[in-house]
Design a protein around this motif. Sequence first.
Motif, PDB file in Angstrom:
ATOM      1  N   VAL A  30       4.464 -12.079   9.027  1.00 38.47           N
ATOM      2  CA  VAL A  30       3.156 -11.501   9.336  1.00 38.47           C
ATOM      3  C   VAL A  30       2.217 -12.644   9.666  1.00 38.47           C
ATOM      4  CG1 VAL A  30       1.131 -10.386   8.355  1.00 38.47           C
ATOM      5  CG2 VAL A  30       3.375  -9.432   7.946  1.00 38.47           C
ATOM      6  N   ASN A  32      -1.606 -13.477  12.089  1.00 32.96           N
ATOM      7  CA  ASN A  32      -2.614 -12.967  13.034  1.00 32.96           C
ATOM      8  C   ASN A  32      -2.750 -13.875  14.264  1.00 32.96           C
ATOM      9  OD1 ASN A  32      -4.042 -15.167  12.139  1.00 32.96           O
ATOM     10  ND2 ASN A  32      -5.726 -14.024  11.213  1.00 32.96           N
ATOM     11  N   ILE A  47       5.426  -9.620  13.010  1.00 36.62           N
ATOM     12  CA  ILE A  47       4.440  -8.546  13.114  1.00 36.62           C
ATOM     13  C   ILE A  47       3.075  -9.214  13.192  1.00 36.62           C
ATOM     14  CG2 ILE A  47       3.436  -6.509  12.009  1.00 36.62           C
ATOM     15  CD1 ILE A  47       6.091  -6.149  10.506  1.00 36.62           C
ATOM     16  N   ALA A  49      -0.455  -9.250  12.582  1.00 38.64           N
ATOM     17  CA  ALA A  49      -1.395  -8.492  11.742  1.00 38.64           C
ATOM     18  C   ALA A  49      -2.216  -9.472  10.926  1.00 38.64           C
ATOM     19  CB  ALA A  49      -0.627  -7.565  10.795  1.00 38.64           C
ATOM     20  N   ASP A  53      -6.200  -6.613   6.994  1.00 36.11           N
ATOM     21  CA  ASP A  53      -5.924  -5.229   7.400  1.00 36.11           C
ATOM     22  C   ASP A  53      -5.063  -4.581   6.308  1.00 36.11           C
ATOM     23  OD1 ASP A  53      -5.050  -2.862   8.503  1.00 36.11           O
ATOM     24  OD2 ASP A  53      -4.685  -3.706  10.491  1.00 36.11           O
ATOM     25  N   ARG A  54      -5.751  -4.120   5.285  1.00 36.42           N
ATOM     26  CA  ARG A  54      -5.074  -3.647   4.066  1.00 36.42           C
ATOM     27  C   ARG A  54      -4.062  -2.529   4.342  1.00 36.42           C
ATOM     28  NH1 ARG A  54      -7.253  -8.162   2.466  1.00 36.42           N
ATOM     29  NH2 ARG A  54      -8.820  -8.114   0.842  1.00 36.42           N
ATOM     30  N   VAL A  55      -4.434  -1.595   5.222  1.00 36.14           N
ATOM     31  CA  VAL A  55      -3.553  -0.439   5.472  1.00 36.14           C
ATOM     32  C   VAL A  55      -2.251  -0.915   6.124  1.00 36.14           C
ATOM     33  CG1 VAL A  55      -3.367   1.748   6.746  1.00 36.14           C
ATOM     34  CG2 VAL A  55      -5.528   1.103   5.643  1.00 36.14           C
ATOM     35  N   LYS A  56      -2.393  -1.754   7.129  1.00 36.47           N
ATOM     36  CA  LYS A  56      -1.197  -2.236   7.837  1.00 36.47           C
ATOM     37  C   LYS A  56      -0.314  -3.094   6.917  1.00 36.47           C
ATOM     38  CE  LYS A  56       0.041  -4.023  12.372  1.00 36.47           C
ATOM     39  NZ  LYS A  56      -0.477  -4.460  13.669  1.00 36.47           N
ATOM     40  N   ILE A  57      -0.940  -3.968   6.158  1.00 40.90           N
ATOM     41  CA  ILE A  57      -0.154  -4.858   5.282  1.00 40.90           C
ATOM     42  C   ILE A  57       0.571  -4.027   4.211  1.00 40.90           C
ATOM     43  CG2 ILE A  57      -0.270  -6.775   3.624  1.00 40.90           C
ATOM     44  CD1 ILE A  57      -0.828  -7.607   6.584  1.00 40.90           C
ATOM     45  N   GLU A  58      -0.106  -3.014   3.681  1.00 40.58           N
ATOM     46  CA  GLU A  58       0.563  -2.192   2.663  1.00 40.58           C
ATOM     47  C   GLU A  58       1.777  -1.479   3.269  1.00 40.58           C
ATOM     48  OE1 GLU A  58      -1.802  -0.004  -0.087  1.00 40.58           O
ATOM     49  OE2 GLU A  58      -0.019   0.923  -0.978  1.00 40.58           O
ATOM     50  N   SER A  59       1.625  -1.020   4.520  1.00 38.57           N
ATOM     51  CA  SER A  59       2.762  -0.306   5.139  1.00 38.57           C
ATOM     52  C   SER A  59       3.916  -1.277   5.399  1.00 38.57           C
ATOM     53  CB  SER A  59       2.325   0.419   6.416  1.00 38.57           C
ATOM     54  OG  SER A  59       2.068  -0.541   7.425  1.00 38.57           O
ATOM     55  N   ILE A  60       3.598  -2.545   5.674  1.00 34.43           N
ATOM     56  CA  ILE A  60       4.666  -3.547   5.882  1.00 34.43           C
ATOM     57  C   ILE A  60       5.406  -3.790   4.557  1.00 34.43           C
ATOM     58  CG2 ILE A  60       5.101  -5.987   6.429  1.00 34.43           C
ATOM     59  CD1 ILE A  60       2.633  -5.758   8.398  1.00 34.43           C
TER      60      ILE A  60
END
Length: 325
Positions: A30, A32, A47, A49, A53-60
Motif C-alpha cells: 500500500v 500513496n 494498491i 492508497a 483513507d480509513r475505509v479503503k485501508i480497512e477493506s485491504i
Amino acid sequence: MRILITGGAGYIGSHVLKALGKQGHDITIVDNLSTGFAKAITYGNLIVADLADRVKIESIFEAGKFDAVVHFAGSIVVPDSVTQPLFYYQNNTINSHFVLSMCDKFKIKYFIFSSTAAVYGMPESGVCHEDSELLPINPYGQSKLMTEHMLRDLAFANKGFKYIALRYFNVSGADPEGQIGQSFPKATHLIKAACEAATSKRTHMDLFGTDYPTKDGTCVRDYIHVSDLADAHVKALQFLEKGGESQPLNCGYGHGFSVKEVISRVKEITGVNFKVNELGRRAGDSASLTAESSRLSKLTGWKPKNDDLNIIIQSAYEWEKNRPY
Ligand SMILES: NC(=O)c1ccc[n+]([C@@H]2O[C@H](COP(=O)([O-])OP(=O)(O)OC[C@H]3O[C@@H](n4cnc5c(N)ncnc54)[C@H](O)[C@@H]3O)[C@@H](O)[C@H]2O)c1
C-alpha cells in the motif's frame, strides 16, 4: 507468509520488498506514491492508497488476511518536520495508530516498524545503545518515538502481536543489481545529494554546520547500505516467527564518517570536483550519531555484507548515473 508492506514503493521499502519477494512471500503493497514510485515495485501487488483513507485501508486488511505488516509509510525530512510538525504527527503517528488498530482488529501476528536513530536525540557520547535515553530533538524523531510507545503498549496488551522497531541510522546506497534505488528528487540525504551534484543533477550541494564538536566540525553519521538494512528486516521477521521477543533494535555499522569525509570520498570515487556551499547549522541536527548494533546481530544472526563506504557510494553513484525512474 502473507505480508502487507506500507510505503513499499519508497526507497527503503522497495529494497525490503525485493528481499522478501525473493523469499517467496505473498506480498501486498500500500503506497500513496507521494514520494514513492510504481516502477520500484519488483514483487507483489501494489494498491495505490493513502493510510488516511480509513475505509479503503480497512477493506485491504479485511481481504488480505495478513500474517505480518512491515510499516515504512511516513514522512522523513527532518527540517520539514520542524516547520510542519502537525503534518509529521499526522502522517507518522496518527496514521501509524490507525495501522496498529487494524493490526489489533485483524489479529496480525508480526509487525516490523521503520524507526530511526532520531529517537535518541543528542546522546553525549554520540553512540546510541537500545537502552540509551530517548530524547528526540525534532518532531520527526518524536513522531517515531510515539509510535514505538504505541507498539510497546499494544504488544503488552495483545499477546498475539509481536513487533520489532528497527532504528535505522543513515541509510544509503542502492540495489547492487541496479534495479531500484533512491529517486525522490529533493532528498536531503548526504550521499544522495553528493551523487546528484557529481552527476550535474544539482549545481552544487550545501553543507550545514562546520562548528560541531566533532573531528572536523561537521556532523558524524553511521551510514548503512540499504541492502544490509533490507536483510535486517528479513532476519527480524524470522526472529519473531521463531518466537523472539518484541523490542527495538538498532541498525547501523557502529562507526561513523563526517560530512566532509563523505563529500571528499564521493569526489574521489566519481572524479568530479562539484561545488560545496558551507552554511550554518540546520535545525534539528545532532552532532554525532552512531549505532551500537550488536544486539541485532546476536539475536537475529544479521551479518552486514556491505560495511564499506566505497561500496555504498559506488552503488549510489551507479544508480544516480543510470536512474530509470
Ligand atoms: N532514509 C533513511 O535514512 C531513514 C532513516 C531512518 C528511518 N527511516 C524511515 O524509513 C521509512 C522509509 O523511508 P524512505 O527513506 O524509504 O522514504 P520514502 O519517502 O522513499 O518512502 C516512504 C514511502 O511511503 C509512502 N507514503 C508516505 N506517506 C504515505 C501515506 N500516508 N499513505 C501511503 N503511503 C505513504 C511514500 O509514497 C513512499 O513510497 C520511513 O518511515 C522513514 O521514517 C528512513
